[in-house]
Write an enzyme that holds these catalytic residues in place. Structure first.
Site, short mmCIF file in Angstrom:
data_model
loop_
_atom_site.label_atom_id
_atom_site.label_comp_id
_atom_site.label_asym_id
_atom_site.label_seq_id
_atom_site.Cartn_x
_atom_site.Cartn_y
_atom_site.Cartn_z
N GLN A 1 11.12 6.08 1.14
CA GLN A 1 11.67 5.11 2.08
C GLN A 1 12.52 4.03 1.41
OE1 GLN A 1 7.55 4.86 4.09
NE2 GLN A 1 8.96 4.33 5.73
N ARG B 1 1.44 -1.83 -3.58
CA ARG B 1 1.18 -0.41 -3.33
C ARG B 1 2.52 0.31 -3.18
NH1 ARG B 1 0.01 2.66 1.94
NH2 ARG B 1 -0.50 4.68 1.08
N HIS C 1 3.24 10.47 -0.61
CA HIS C 1 3.59 9.83 0.66
C HIS C 1 4.64 10.72 1.34
CE1 HIS C 1 3.43 5.74 2.84
NE2 HIS C 1 4.20 6.50 3.60
N ASN D 1 -1.25 9.67 1.39
CA ASN D 1 -0.99 8.74 2.48
C ASN D 1 -1.02 9.49 3.81
OD1 ASN D 1 0.09 6.05 3.50
ND2 ASN D 1 1.54 7.49 4.39
N GLU D 2 -1.88 9.05 4.71
CA GLU D 2 -1.87 9.49 6.10
C GLU D 2 -1.73 11.00 6.25
OE1 GLU D 2 0.85 7.23 8.48
OE2 GLU D 2 -0.15 5.35 8.02
N ASN E 1 -4.75 2.73 7.04
CA ASN E 1 -3.45 2.30 7.56
C ASN E 1 -3.62 2.14 9.06
OD1 ASN E 1 -2.71 2.90 4.96
ND2 ASN E 1 -1.07 4.31 5.49
N TYR F 1 -2.23 0.47 12.80
CA TYR F 1 -1.07 -0.10 13.51
C TYR F 1 -1.33 -0.47 14.96
CZ TYR F 1 1.85 0.82 9.49
OH TYR F 1 2.38 0.78 8.24
N GLU G 1 -2.24 -0.38 4.82
CA GLU G 1 -1.01 -0.68 5.58
C GLU G 1 -1.38 -1.34 6.90
OE1 GLU G 1 1.74 2.53 6.43
OE2 GLU G 1 1.57 3.28 4.38
N TRP H 1 2.58 -3.75 5.49
CA TRP H 1 3.69 -2.79 5.54
C TRP H 1 4.84 -3.49 6.24
CZ3 TRP H 1 4.74 1.68 3.19
CH2 TRP H 1 5.95 2.29 3.56
N GLU I 1 12.91 4.42 7.94
CA GLU I 1 11.72 4.56 8.78
C GLU I 1 11.65 5.99 9.35
OE1 GLU I 1 8.90 3.10 9.22
OE2 GLU I 1 8.35 4.40 10.88
N TRP I 2 11.59 6.99 8.45
CA TRP I 2 11.37 8.39 8.82
C TRP I 2 12.29 8.82 9.97
CZ3 TRP I 2 9.32 9.94 4.58
CH2 TRP I 2 8.42 9.13 3.89
N PHE J 1 10.70 -2.75 9.57
CA PHE J 1 9.31 -3.19 9.37
C PHE J 1 9.20 -4.24 8.26
CE2 PHE J 1 6.17 -0.50 11.67
CZ PHE J 1 6.99 0.46 12.23
#
Ligand code: GBH
Length: 457
Positions: free
Chosen positions: A16, A73, A117, A162-163, A289, A291, A363, A410, A417-418, A426
């Site tokens: 990212q 991180r 990630h 990650n996730e 993480n 949100y 995050e 985050w 952002e993907w 963000f």
């Protein structure tokens, strides 16, 4: 507790922010390929340049230092280290992370390193079917050991993945993330190989005698029972087991949650006794993480609230859980609900289920869509979001006794952002993607003060 034991931090991910997608021998990864496929990313954006952090890391270290955090991180790009995923090591990639790590340590900032990630080396996808194949777990263990050997004398805090929920559900269930596959079977297979990959890497870390801890960063949106009924309480509990439990139970207890076996049946792979032993106790700490939050109910919601059926991804039908939201909850520009109390409840849920294993909020943050620097820097919405979520975290820590060891906002600066490209910001810092100018926003200063206040307490 001594507040100084608590890490206030900020987080990023290699793909990212780094850019430099073809520099110094880096191999391609699945997000390079995905973002160069027409129609996949908003505005056709790619991460070819992103924040050009690969060349501007020194300036970024200064910004991290001035923020006043004690932890940073970031993730390592697998294909910068092993361009083909395994085999030949790219020394220039090792050199880059050495410069970054040494730069952080010189400022007294502890590196928290994520090994994966989402940026799988493309070769492993094309030749081996990526995470569908156990051989990718073995390749990951090889890559992890290259990193432990190169950086393990200075890096003590590691996260394998990650996730993984996103890799499984968004990448192989809904097809919206790389590698863009849609299936009701593959997410469970992929998750299985990710779990085993974590186990192999953790084993190598421990047997290698490295100092430090190894954990994982799993994501979870909180699920609150819509009503007090036993049915809705069961729905919320099961939804959390299908979300956080899916990727955490194996590492603590050695197997998936029982409700998943019941609902998913034979599509859920089984661990052999040996694999179960490998996984059990393989995380020294957990990451969260977090949100957003939804209500969970056994029956569909009509008038009670806003339907939010997409939040569970393609695995929704396996759960038999319906999601909804309170229409009064504010939303971010991603459309995600702002529900600060969900973080406190989520942390308590983790504390109870995993018997007080240390947990870091790896995050938490929000998007505020605004591409004009003049107004974007006045991001009081984000400052307020961080203030309210961290207040709940502190209550979990100081009043509920949750063993929460840190908080990573985050994210440091606006970045790729993907699937939303550069449209969703963000960052605590505004990034002008034409000039690469970085401008700290109001939230950067607010977070700085919040940290100072907590440390002074
Ligand atoms: C993280 O994923 C990533 O780790 C990070 O790279 C990324 O930049 C950041 O968050 C921001 O997106 O549609 O209301 O049902 C976020 C994981 C999972 C959080 C799905 C929100 C769905 C909310 N997301 N969840 S909803």
């Amino acid at each position: 507790m001594n507040q100084k034991d608590f890490t206030w931090g900020v987080a990023t991910a290699a793909h990212q922010i780094e850019g430099a997608w073809l520099a110094d021998g880096k191999g391609l990864n699945i997000w390079d390929a995905f973002s160069h496929t027409p129609g996949k990313i908003t505005n056709g954006d790619t991460a070819d340049v992103a924040c050009d952090h690969y060349h501007r890391y020194q300036e970024d270290i200064e910004l991290i230092e001035q923020l006043g955090v004690s932890g940073y991180r970031f993730s390592i790009s697998w294909s910068r280290i092993l361009p083909q995923g395994r085999g030949e090591v790219n020394q220039a990639g090792i050199d880059f992370y050495n410069r970054l790590i040494d730069g952080l340590l010189a400022k007294g900032i502890t590196p928290f390193v994520t090994l994966y990630h989402w940026d799988l080396p493309l070769t492993l996808q094309l030749e081996d079917d990526g995470w569908l194949n156990y051989s990718t777990a073995e390749a990951f263990a090889e890559y992890a050991q290259v990193c432990f050997r190169a950086f393990g004398d200075r890096v003590t805090q590691w996260m394998t993945f990650n996730e993984s929920w996103c890799t499984a559900v968004l990448g192989h269930g809904m097809g919206v993330f790389a590698p863009g596959r849609s299936s009701v079977t593959e997410p469970y297979l992929v998750a299985h190989n990710l779990m085993l990959a974590h186990g192999l890497a953790a084993k190598a870390f421990r047997e290698g005698g490295y100092a430090g801890q190894i954990g994982i960063a799993n994501n979870c949106d909180f699920r609150e029972p819509l009503t007090d009924s036993a049915e809705d309480q069961a729905a919320a509990q099961e939804a959390l087991e299908f979300f956080y439990g899916w990727f955490t139970d194996p590492l603590v207890f050695g197997d998936y949650p029982a409700i998943m076996r019941e609902r998913v049946g034979d599509r859920l792979p089984r661990f052999t006794a040996e694999q179960s032993d490998l996984l059990k106790g393989s995380a020294d700490f957990l990451g969260l993480n977090h949100y957003t939050t939804h209500y969970a109910s056994r029956r569909p919601v009509d008038e009670n609230g806003v339907a939010a059926e997409n939040g569970n991804g393609g695995m929704d039908t396996d759960q038999c859980v319906h999601l909804s939201a309170d229409p009064k909850w504010p939303t971010t520009s991603m459309g995600w609900y702002v529900v600060p109390w969900g973080l406190r409840k989520m942390l308590n849920w983790i504390e109870q289920r995993y018997n007080g294993l240390p947990v870091y909020v790896t995050e938490n943050g929000c998007s505020v869509a605004d591409n004009d620097p003049a107004s974007a820097v006045g991001d009081h919405f984000r400052a307020d979001f961080i203030e309210r979520y961290t207040a709940e975290l502190k209550q979990a820590r100081d009043e509920d006794g949750v063993n929460v060891k840190g908080y990573f906002c985050w994210t440091l600066m606006d970045n790729f952002e993907w699937t939303r490209g550069y449209d969703m910001r963000f960052g605590l810092i505004f990034c002008d993607f034409n000039t690469q100018e970085r401008i700290p926003k109001a939230s950067y200063h607010a977070y700085q003060k919040l940290i100072e206040r907590d440390l002074a307490q």
